[in-house]
Design a protein around this motif. Structure first.
Motif, PDB file in Angstrom:
ATOM      1  N   LYS A 193     -17.874   8.047   2.210  1.00  0.00           N
ATOM      2  CA  LYS A 193     -18.957   7.399   2.950  1.00  0.00           C
ATOM      3  C   LYS A 193     -18.476   6.106   3.594  1.00  0.00           C
ATOM      4  CE  LYS A 193     -23.780   5.958   2.653  1.00  0.00           C
ATOM      5  NZ  LYS A 193     -24.962   5.795   1.782  1.00  0.00           N
ATOM      6  N   ALA A 194     -17.540   5.427   2.932  1.00  0.00           N
ATOM      7  CA  ALA A 194     -17.019   4.164   3.459  1.00  0.00           C
ATOM      8  C   ALA A 194     -16.343   4.341   4.813  1.00  0.00           C
ATOM      9  CB  ALA A 194     -16.039   3.550   2.467  1.00  0.00           C
ATOM     10  N   ASP A 195     -15.893   5.561   5.107  1.00  0.00           N
ATOM     11  CA  ASP A 195     -15.214   5.809   6.382  1.00  0.00           C
ATOM     12  C   ASP A 195     -16.175   5.668   7.557  1.00  0.00           C
ATOM     13  OD1 ASP A 195     -13.041   6.368   7.968  1.00  0.00           O
ATOM     14  OD2 ASP A 195     -13.265   8.541   7.849  1.00  0.00           O
ATOM     15  N   LEU A 196     -17.475   5.624   7.279  1.00  0.00           N
ATOM     16  CA  LEU A 196     -18.472   5.462   8.332  1.00  0.00           C
ATOM     17  C   LEU A 196     -18.575   4.015   8.815  1.00  0.00           C
ATOM     18  CD1 LEU A 196     -21.263   7.717   6.820  1.00  0.00           C
ATOM     19  CD2 LEU A 196     -19.895   8.225   8.853  1.00  0.00           C
ATOM     20  N   ILE A 197     -17.941   3.075   8.097  1.00  0.00           N
ATOM     21  CA  ILE A 197     -17.957   1.687   8.549  1.00  0.00           C
ATOM     22  C   ILE A 197     -17.212   1.587   9.873  1.00  0.00           C
ATOM     23  CG2 ILE A 197     -17.169  -0.666   8.065  1.00  0.00           C
ATOM     24  CD1 ILE A 197     -17.571  -0.153   5.131  1.00  0.00           C
ATOM     25  N   ASP A 198     -17.899   1.084  10.875  1.00  0.00           N
ATOM     26  CA  ASP A 198     -17.327   0.997  12.214  1.00  0.00           C
ATOM     27  C   ASP A 198     -16.971  -0.444  12.574  1.00  0.00           C
ATOM     28  OD1 ASP A 198     -16.613   1.938  14.807  1.00  0.00           O
ATOM     29  OD2 ASP A 198     -18.529   1.228  15.564  1.00  0.00           O
ATOM     30  N   TYR A 238      -8.539   2.572   3.588  1.00  0.00           N
ATOM     31  CA  TYR A 238      -8.461   1.974   2.249  1.00  0.00           C
ATOM     32  C   TYR A 238      -9.232   0.653   2.206  1.00  0.00           C
ATOM     33  CZ  TYR A 238      -6.329   0.026  -1.992  1.00  0.00           C
ATOM     34  OH  TYR A 238      -6.120  -0.529  -3.235  1.00  0.00           O
ATOM     35  N   ILE A 239      -9.068  -0.184   3.233  1.00  0.00           N
ATOM     36  CA  ILE A 239      -9.787  -1.455   3.301  1.00  0.00           C
ATOM     37  C   ILE A 239     -11.294  -1.216   3.393  1.00  0.00           C
ATOM     38  CG2 ILE A 239     -10.209  -3.487   4.724  1.00  0.00           C
ATOM     39  CD1 ILE A 239      -7.663  -3.664   3.084  1.00  0.00           C
ATOM     40  N   LYS A 240     -11.697  -0.231   4.180  1.00  0.00           N
ATOM     41  CA  LYS A 240     -13.126   0.105   4.283  1.00  0.00           C
ATOM     42  C   LYS A 240     -13.686   0.497   2.920  1.00  0.00           C
ATOM     43  CE  LYS A 240     -13.038   2.030   9.004  1.00  0.00           C
ATOM     44  NZ  LYS A 240     -13.280   3.271   9.780  1.00  0.00           N
ATOM     45  N   TYR A 243       0.836  -1.200   0.000  1.00  0.00           N
ATOM     46  CA  TYR A 243       0.000   0.000   0.000  1.00  0.00           C
ATOM     47  C   TYR A 243       0.876   1.257   0.000  1.00  0.00           C
ATOM     48  CZ  TYR A 243      -3.436   3.451   1.509  1.00  0.00           C
ATOM     49  OH  TYR A 243      -4.252   4.557   1.591  1.00  0.00           O
ATOM     50  N   LYS A 244       0.607   2.155  -0.955  1.00  0.00           N
ATOM     51  CA  LYS A 244       1.389   3.388  -1.104  1.00  0.00           C
ATOM     52  C   LYS A 244       0.530   4.644  -0.928  1.00  0.00           C
ATOM     53  CE  LYS A 244       4.876   0.794  -2.328  1.00  0.00           C
ATOM     54  NZ  LYS A 244       5.983   0.534  -1.380  1.00  0.00           N
ATOM     55  N   GLY A 245      -0.717   4.494  -0.530  1.00  0.00           N
ATOM     56  CA  GLY A 245      -1.611   5.638  -0.432  1.00  0.00           C
ATOM     57  C   GLY A 245      -1.318   6.534   0.755  1.00  0.00           C
ATOM     58  N   ASP A 246      -1.952   7.707   0.744  1.00  0.00           N
ATOM     59  CA  ASP A 246      -1.755   8.684   1.814  1.00  0.00           C
ATOM     60  C   ASP A 246      -2.659   8.410   3.022  1.00  0.00           C
ATOM     61  OD1 ASP A 246       0.120  10.024   0.273  1.00  0.00           O
ATOM     62  OD2 ASP A 246      -1.416  11.248  -0.713  1.00  0.00           O
ATOM     63  N   ALA A 247      -3.857   7.881   2.779  1.00  0.00           N
ATOM     64  CA  ALA A 247      -4.796   7.629   3.876  1.00  0.00           C
ATOM     65  C   ALA A 247      -4.362   6.399   4.675  1.00  0.00           C
ATOM     66  CB  ALA A 247      -6.199   7.434   3.319  1.00  0.00           C
ATOM     67  N   SER A 248      -4.993   6.195   5.820  1.00  0.00           N
ATOM     68  CA  SER A 248      -4.662   5.022   6.620  1.00  0.00           C
ATOM     69  C   SER A 248      -5.063   3.758   5.864  1.00  0.00           C
ATOM     70  CB  SER A 248      -5.387   5.086   7.969  1.00  0.00           C
ATOM     71  OG  SER A 248      -6.773   4.825   7.804  1.00  0.00           O
ATOM     72  N   PHE A 249      -4.385   2.660   6.158  1.00  0.00           N
ATOM     73  CA  PHE A 249      -4.671   1.411   5.464  1.00  0.00           C
ATOM     74  C   PHE A 249      -6.075   0.910   5.808  1.00  0.00           C
ATOM     75  CE2 PHE A 249      -4.174  -3.286   4.891  1.00  0.00           C
ATOM     76  CZ  PHE A 249      -4.014  -3.249   3.515  1.00  0.00           C
ATOM     77  N   GLY A 282      -7.884   2.676  14.754  1.00  0.00           N
ATOM     78  CA  GLY A 282      -6.683   3.370  14.284  1.00  0.00           C
ATOM     79  C   GLY A 282      -6.422   3.163  12.808  1.00  0.00           C
ATOM     80  N   LYS A 283      -5.167   3.227  12.424  1.00  0.00           N
ATOM     81  CA  LYS A 283      -4.795   3.185  11.007  1.00  0.00           C
ATOM     82  C   LYS A 283      -4.737   1.783  10.423  1.00  0.00           C
ATOM     83  CE  LYS A 283      -2.218   7.530  11.015  1.00  0.00           C
ATOM     84  NZ  LYS A 283      -0.932   8.201  10.701  1.00  0.00           N
ATOM     85  N   GLN A 284      -4.417   0.770  11.256  1.00  0.00           N
ATOM     86  CA  GLN A 284      -4.274  -0.569  10.686  1.00  0.00           C
ATOM     87  C   GLN A 284      -4.536  -1.680  11.715  1.00  0.00           C
ATOM     88  OE1 GLN A 284      -0.246  -0.654   9.235  1.00  0.00           O
ATOM     89  NE2 GLN A 284       0.620  -0.965  11.264  1.00  0.00           N
TER      90      GLN A 284
END
Length: 359
Positions: free
Chosen positions: A270-275, A192-194, A183-189, A294-296
């Motif tokens: 919107k996917a960031d709302l997955i808890d 990205y999975i969400k 994974y090379k993205g800027d956001a937390s992993f 957290g991030k991962q």
């Protein structure tokens, strides 16, 4: 010696009514060939098949998910179970419908966690006529006769990610794999999975989450880096998630006193709302709850038995896709980010309110 089923019912505070109706409608009603759909819908939870062996005896299992009945106290509008289907079974002469995803425990002889995760996934994918539903032993065999280094494949040791992909493609699907080490993205992993889980959920095929239930301690030594690169963890099939209300993501931006989504580095998903996610974990059971942290990291049932109580670590996601789906998620994601930047540059003073991107 042939095994047997354990059936489960939920009577709550209506035990007397349940006992009365069970005998009157089910035991006695069989003689009269009556149908009692309402009884099974309200009280029945499903069954577990127990295999006649001393260990690892949980066989084919069908248990209803939490939201099976809107009138039950366990129902939650924020839960979404998309990786399920309706199974039909016969009990006491009644055809009973169970909304669920089939589950079974690994036996460590012909299947480990990766094989069982694939088997659960195929329960849904095989509804399409050209996808083949295979047994755990067949899935393991499809993974390859030899391992990556040429040694004989020992099924009870589990499948590598490459072998999992091989087994899935043998069932007329294609795979997309996203691993933490690449994974090379800027956001937390975790974010990205969400986003991947949320987007591919529309296919209704359970994704397979790769995780390390007891990750190594943070270290910069060469050995630690090498250990992390050679992932030997756990695999579970995702069949649903729970999302926080959309208003939460907008409130977070209001607290910053900024116009939501109109700063280049604060794009809202919107996917960031997955808890939480609900997974078939062959070591814990169907619809086991896992919570992003957290991030991962992940909070799960595994922490209840681990001596050091460390959170599990998200290692990656394996998505099974129908061959006709030719555009990967990442191609769309990158274009949405550019589009969001365009809005930031040109419409900051024109638009009021928040924009949340839904892929």
């Amino acid at each position: 010696k042939t095994g047997f089923r354990l059936h489960f019912f939920s009577a709550q505070d209506r035990l007397d009514e349940f006992k009365s109706r069970f005998y009157e409608l089910i035991i006695d009603g069989v003689k009269r060939n009556k149908s009692h759909e309402a009884f099974w819908h309200e009280f029945y939870l499903g069954y577990i098949f127990l295999k006649p062996i001393p260990n690892l005896f949980i066989g084919f299992t069908l248990l209803k998910h939490y939201n099976y009945n809107p009138t039950k106290n366990c129902f939650d509008n924020e839960r979404k179970f998309w990786g399920i289907k309706e199974y039909k079974t016969h009990i006491f002469g009644n055809e009973v419908v169970i909304p669920s995803l089939a589950f079974q425990e690994q036996d460590q002889n012909v299947a480990a966690c990766a094989t069982i995760a694939i088997w659960s996934m195929l329960q849904i994918a095989a509804e399409d006529y050209y996808v083949i539903l295979k047994s755990p032993s067949e899935i393991t065999t499809n993974g390859g006769i030899v391992s990556n280094n040429g040694n004989r494949l020992l099924p009870n040791k589990g499948l590598s990610v490459l072998q999992m992909c091989q087994a899935i493609t043998q069932n007329n699907l294609v795979t997309e794999v996203r691993e933490r080490t690449d994974y090379k993205g800027d956001a937390s992993f975790n974010l990205y999975i969400k986003k991947l889980i949320y987007a591919y959920a529309n296919l209704r095929i359970p994704s397979i989450l790769l995780l390390n239930v007891s990750p190594p301690k943070e270290s910069k030594t060469e050995k630690a880096i090498d250990d992390e690169a050679n992932f030997d963890g756990h695999a579970v099939a995702i069949s649903g998630y729970k999302m926080r209300p959309l208003e939460e993501i907008l409130k977070r931006n209001r607290r910053l006193r900024l116009a939501p989504s109109f700063i280049a580095d604060s794009i809202l998903w919107k996917a960031d709302l997955i808890d939480k996610i609900y997974v078939h974990d062959d070591q814990w059971g169907p619809f086991s709850k896992m919570k992003f942290s957290g991030k991962q990291k992940l909070r799960s049932s595994w922490q209840s038995i681990l001596e050091n109580r460390k959170l599990s670590r998200t290692e990656g996601l394996l998505v099974s896709v129908y061959p006709k789906v030719r555009i990967p998620y990442d191609d769309i994601d990158s274009k949405v980010i550019r589009l969001n930047d365009f809005f930031v540059d040109h419409f900051r003073s024109k638009i009021r309110g928040g924009i949340v991107w839904d892929i």
